[in-house]
Design a protein around this motif. Structure first.
Motif, PDB file in Angstrom:
ATOM      1  N   SER A  84       8.127  -9.926 -12.902  1.00 45.76           N
ATOM      2  CA  SER A  84       6.930  -9.751 -12.082  1.00 45.76           C
ATOM      3  C   SER A  84       7.025  -8.437 -11.320  1.00 45.76           C
ATOM      4  CB  SER A  84       6.776 -10.916 -11.095  1.00 45.76           C
ATOM      5  OG  SER A  84       5.699 -10.680 -10.194  1.00 45.76           O
ATOM      6  N   ALA A  85       5.907  -7.712 -11.253  1.00 47.18           N
ATOM      7  CA  ALA A  85       5.848  -6.450 -10.510  1.00 47.18           C
ATOM      8  C   ALA A  85       5.116  -6.697  -9.192  1.00 47.18           C
ATOM      9  CB  ALA A  85       5.146  -5.373 -11.327  1.00 47.18           C
ATOM     10  N   CYS A  86       5.784  -7.408  -8.296  1.00 46.58           N
ATOM     11  CA  CYS A  86       5.187  -7.735  -6.997  1.00 46.58           C
ATOM     12  C   CYS A  86       6.291  -7.767  -5.942  1.00 46.58           C
ATOM     13  CB  CYS A  86       4.478  -9.095  -7.062  1.00 46.58           C
ATOM     14  SG  CYS A  86       3.769  -9.625  -5.473  1.00 46.58           S
ATOM     15  N   HIS A  87       6.025  -7.197  -4.775  1.00 45.54           N
ATOM     16  CA  HIS A  87       7.001  -7.232  -3.692  1.00 45.54           C
ATOM     17  C   HIS A  87       7.265  -8.652  -3.211  1.00 45.54           C
ATOM     18  CE1 HIS A  87       7.264  -2.901  -3.338  1.00 45.54           C
ATOM     19  NE2 HIS A  87       5.958  -2.793  -3.192  1.00 45.54           N
ATOM     20  N   PHE A  88       6.308  -9.536  -3.426  1.00 49.59           N
ATOM     21  CA  PHE A  88       6.428 -10.912  -2.938  1.00 49.59           C
ATOM     22  C   PHE A  88       6.494 -11.918  -4.090  1.00 49.59           C
ATOM     23  CE2 PHE A  88       4.213  -8.341   0.230  1.00 49.59           C
ATOM     24  CZ  PHE A  88       5.082  -8.487   1.315  1.00 49.59           C
ATOM     25  N   ARG A  89       7.102 -11.467  -5.185  1.00 49.60           N
ATOM     26  CA  ARG A  89       7.152 -12.313  -6.376  1.00 49.60           C
ATOM     27  C   ARG A  89       7.882 -13.629  -6.122  1.00 49.60           C
ATOM     28  NH1 ARG A  89       9.983  -7.832  -6.805  1.00 49.60           N
ATOM     29  NH2 ARG A  89      12.261  -7.934  -6.927  1.00 49.60           N
ATOM     30  N   GLU A  90       8.944 -13.588  -5.330  1.00 45.20           N
ATOM     31  CA  GLU A  90       9.700 -14.816  -5.069  1.00 45.20           C
ATOM     32  C   GLU A  90       8.835 -15.835  -4.317  1.00 45.20           C
ATOM     33  OE1 GLU A  90      12.664 -15.630  -6.035  1.00 45.20           O
ATOM     34  OE2 GLU A  90      13.489 -13.724  -6.776  1.00 45.20           O
ATOM     35  N   GLU A  91       8.126 -15.358  -3.306  1.00 44.83           N
ATOM     36  CA  GLU A  91       7.285 -16.256  -2.516  1.00 44.83           C
ATOM     37  C   GLU A  91       6.161 -16.864  -3.363  1.00 44.83           C
ATOM     38  OE1 GLU A  91       8.858 -13.133   0.399  1.00 44.83           O
ATOM     39  OE2 GLU A  91       8.298 -13.279  -1.699  1.00 44.83           O
ATOM     40  N   ILE A  92       5.545 -16.037  -4.211  1.00 43.16           N
ATOM     41  CA  ILE A  92       4.447 -16.540  -5.035  1.00 43.16           C
ATOM     42  C   ILE A  92       4.971 -17.500  -6.088  1.00 43.16           C
ATOM     43  CG2 ILE A  92       2.684 -15.844  -6.723  1.00 43.16           C
ATOM     44  CD1 ILE A  92       2.456 -13.236  -5.028  1.00 43.16           C
ATOM     45  N   TYR A  93       6.084 -17.133  -6.701  1.00 47.94           N
ATOM     46  CA  TYR A  93       6.659 -17.984  -7.765  1.00 47.94           C
ATOM     47  C   TYR A  93       7.083 -19.342  -7.225  1.00 47.94           C
ATOM     48  CZ  TYR A  93       9.790 -19.530 -11.479  1.00 47.94           C
ATOM     49  OH  TYR A  93      10.414 -20.257 -12.470  1.00 47.94           O
ATOM     50  N   HIS A  94       7.691 -19.356  -6.049  1.00 49.63           N
ATOM     51  CA  HIS A  94       8.200 -20.609  -5.500  1.00 49.63           C
ATOM     52  C   HIS A  94       7.133 -21.335  -4.651  1.00 49.63           C
ATOM     53  CE1 HIS A  94      12.237 -20.056  -6.981  1.00 49.63           C
ATOM     54  NE2 HIS A  94      12.255 -18.823  -6.501  1.00 49.63           N
ATOM     55  N   GLY A  95       5.950 -20.721  -4.544  1.00 46.19           N
ATOM     56  CA  GLY A  95       4.836 -21.389  -3.885  1.00 46.19           C
ATOM     57  C   GLY A  95       4.924 -21.426  -2.384  1.00 46.19           C
ATOM     58  N   ARG A 148       0.821  -1.216   0.000  1.00 48.50           N
ATOM     59  CA  ARG A 148       0.000   0.000   0.000  1.00 48.50           C
ATOM     60  C   ARG A 148       0.853   1.263   0.000  1.00 48.50           C
ATOM     61  NH1 ARG A 148      -3.250  -3.908   2.587  1.00 48.50           N
ATOM     62  NH2 ARG A 148      -1.999  -3.949   4.492  1.00 48.50           N
ATOM     63  N   ARG A 149       2.143   1.085   0.246  1.00 48.72           N
ATOM     64  CA  ARG A 149       3.038   2.247   0.354  1.00 48.72           C
ATOM     65  C   ARG A 149       3.946   2.414  -0.876  1.00 48.72           C
ATOM     66  NH1 ARG A 149       5.612   0.594   4.575  1.00 48.72           N
ATOM     67  NH2 ARG A 149       7.499  -0.107   3.477  1.00 48.72           N
ATOM     68  N   ASP A 150       4.547   1.316  -1.339  1.00 44.80           N
ATOM     69  CA  ASP A 150       5.560   1.388  -2.389  1.00 44.80           C
ATOM     70  C   ASP A 150       5.108   0.642  -3.642  1.00 44.80           C
ATOM     71  OD1 ASP A 150       7.179   2.688  -0.557  1.00 44.80           O
ATOM     72  OD2 ASP A 150       8.190   0.838   0.066  1.00 44.80           O
ATOM     73  N   ARG A 151       5.280   1.299  -4.760  1.00 39.51           N
ATOM     74  CA  ARG A 151       4.912   0.680  -6.030  1.00 39.51           C
ATOM     75  C   ARG A 151       6.032  -0.277  -6.475  1.00 39.51           C
ATOM     76  NH1 ARG A 151       4.704   3.564 -11.887  1.00 39.51           N
ATOM     77  NH2 ARG A 151       2.785   2.663 -12.695  1.00 39.51           N
ATOM     78  N   PRO A 152       5.741  -1.561  -6.684  1.00 35.81           N
ATOM     79  CA  PRO A 152       6.793  -2.504  -7.076  1.00 35.81           C
ATOM     80  C   PRO A 152       7.199  -2.337  -8.534  1.00 35.81           C
ATOM     81  CG  PRO A 152       4.686  -3.616  -7.006  1.00 35.81           C
ATOM     82  CD  PRO A 152       4.437  -2.223  -6.514  1.00 35.81           C
ATOM     83  N   GLU A 153       8.480  -2.508  -8.805  1.00 38.40           N
ATOM     84  CA  GLU A 153       8.986  -2.463 -10.170  1.00 38.40           C
ATOM     85  C   GLU A 153       8.819  -3.832 -10.827  1.00 38.40           C
ATOM     86  OE1 GLU A 153      10.098   0.292 -11.704  1.00 38.40           O
ATOM     87  OE2 GLU A 153       9.558   1.374  -9.879  1.00 38.40           O
ATOM     88  N   LEU A 154       8.826  -3.830 -12.165  1.00 41.39           N
ATOM     89  CA  LEU A 154       8.778  -5.081 -12.926  1.00 41.39           C
ATOM     90  C   LEU A 154      10.192  -5.643 -12.984  1.00 41.39           C
ATOM     91  CD1 LEU A 154       6.839  -6.884 -14.641  1.00 41.39           C
ATOM     92  CD2 LEU A 154       7.569  -5.556 -16.634  1.00 41.39           C
ATOM     93  N   LEU A 155      10.453  -6.683 -12.205  1.00 44.81           N
ATOM     94  CA  LEU A 155      11.818  -7.187 -12.032  1.00 44.81           C
ATOM     95  C   LEU A 155      11.885  -8.696 -12.296  1.00 44.81           C
ATOM     96  CD1 LEU A 155      12.715  -5.307  -8.723  1.00 44.81           C
ATOM     97  CD2 LEU A 155      13.489  -4.731 -11.041  1.00 44.81           C
ATOM     98  N   PRO A 156      13.076  -9.208 -12.608  1.00 41.07           N
ATOM     99  CA  PRO A 156      13.222 -10.647 -12.872  1.00 41.07           C
ATOM    100  C   PRO A 156      12.923 -11.479 -11.628  1.00 41.07           C
ATOM    101  CG  PRO A 156      15.135  -9.430 -13.683  1.00 41.07           C
ATOM    102  CD  PRO A 156      14.335  -8.478 -12.838  1.00 41.07           C
ATOM    103  N   VAL A 157      12.282 -12.610 -11.861  1.00 44.71           N
ATOM    104  CA  VAL A 157      12.046 -13.578 -10.798  1.00 44.71           C
ATOM    105  C   VAL A 157      12.642 -14.932 -11.168  1.00 44.71           C
ATOM    106  CG1 VAL A 157       9.787 -14.314 -11.643  1.00 44.71           C
ATOM    107  CG2 VAL A 157      10.290 -14.457  -9.198  1.00 44.71           C
ATOM    108  N   ALA A 158      12.955 -15.093 -12.459  1.00 40.56           N
ATOM    109  CA  ALA A 158      13.577 -16.296 -13.008  1.00 40.56           C
ATOM    110  C   ALA A 158      14.019 -15.922 -14.421  1.00 40.56           C
ATOM    111  CB  ALA A 158      12.594 -17.461 -13.021  1.00 40.56           C
TER     112      ALA A 158
END
Length: 345
Positions: free
Chosen positions: A334-345, A319-329
């Motif tokens: 992915s443009a998500c602060h928790f992209r690693e957690e979501i990607y790796h399940g 709600r505070r910081d806009r995530p950048e579109l960054l590599p996850v693999a």
């Protein structure tokens, strides 16, 4: 699907793709609409590229900015109220947004063409379909009436319209929805474009006709080695035809990935929600999930991540910081602060 072995399309304007077949680059594109109620930020920093023979699917709900992106590429936005405050759209290395209008017109149609989503409203109701197809050859190639009509018949036959010679003088309302869409496809490929943008090409068609239209587009792309941008809200439509998917939400690309990898392992909560909302054969009898809430008002975008009001993973940082579109693999963004957690399940 991607075809790297073929010769890339020749361009009438003399522009040539790069050695790797790079045709189109969209770089930090922004589009806004000035209204009485304020400025609607429809596109907010979109980036993607397209190569010869490649199919890029741009996926998202209505209002996510898919069609506005396509219109900005084509140069058909009404300006005003639209405005492009920053960004580049490079075709064969040349920025379309700063190009002289006469040269832009020579690019639109022969080089970059578009299939619009509503064939009935896109076709002129007072002219026969053959005349409308033939007009492409008269205007851009200087053909006479008989030669241009012969080309129109050839194209109608190529897109599998039965009895093309007899139906060339028929009017749009005399065709079914699927046949009208085939006529739109014939018009869009008439001048052999290097890039074809298909904006919701199967809207309002039944599933059998949808499959026929998508198969036809795949055949034409294979024949001509076009770069194809497929705009849709339907995950089922793109599964068999796309090479890559860019998932859009609120004017931004939230995730970009190879089509099979994205279906197998999403790396953004929005993509995950979209996938959970479609029926699957291995989940018979299970209730489908839905993404709660509504897309944001473009006049008043939320702070932080645009998806945070609807996201089940949202935390304070979202709600505070806009995530950048960054590599996850590799080849995954992915443009998500928790992209690693979501990607790796």
């Amino acid at each position: 699907m991607t075809t790297t072995q073929k010769t890339v399309p020749k361009t009438e304007t003399g522009y040539q793709p790069g050695p790797d077949g790079l045709l189109l680059e969209v770089d930090d594109l922004h589009v806004e609409f000035h209204t009485e109620d304020g400025v609607a930020r429809a596109i907010n920093g979109v980036n993607f590229s397209l190569h010869a023979g490649e199919t890029l699917a741009i996926l998202g709900e209505s209002g996510s900015g898919k069609s506005v992106t396509a219109q900005a590429i084509m140069g058909i936005l009404d300006m005003p109220p639209a405005r492009i405050p920053q960004g580049e759209v490079r075709y064969c290395g040349h920025d379309l947004l700063t190009m002289a209008e006469d040269r832009r017109r020579r690019t639109r149609g022969p080089e970059i063409s578009m299939i619009f989503q509503d064939a009935l409203s896109s076709l002129n109701p007072v002219f026969p379909v053959g005349w409308q197809i033939a007009e492409m050859f008269r205007k851009h190639r200087g053909m006479n009436k008989s030669d241009s009509m012969a080309q129109a018949v050839r194209l109608m036959e190529r897109v599998n319209i039965p009895g093309a010679k007899d139906r060339i003088k028929a009017y749009p309302h005399q065709f079914s929805g699927g046949m009208r869409q085939r006529i739109m496809i014939a018009m869009s490929i008439a001048l052999d474009p290097a890039v074809l943008i298909a904006d919701e090409p199967t809207t309002a068609l039944d599933v059998t006709v949808q499959a026929q239209i998508m198969n036809l587009l795949a055949e034409l792309q294979e024949e001509r080695n076009m770069g194809l941008i497929l705009i849709t809200h339907d995950l089922g439509v793109v599964a068999d035809v796309a090479d890559r998917i860019a998932v859009m939400y609120s004017g931004r690309i939230m995730e970009s990935a190879d089509v099979y990898e994205l279906y197998r392992k999403p790396a953004h909560p929005y993509t995950l929600g979209l996938l959970e909302s479609i029926p699957r054969l291995d989940q018979k009898g299970q209730e489908l999930s839905a993404i709660g809430g509504l897309p944001p008002n473009l006049l008043r975008l939320p702070s932080g991540c645009e998806f945070n009001p609807r996201c089940r993973f949202a935390q304070d940082i979202c709600r505070r910081d806009r995530p950048e579109l960054l590599p996850v693999a590799p080849d995954r963004l992915s443009a998500c602060h928790f992209r690693e957690e979501i990607y790796h399940g």
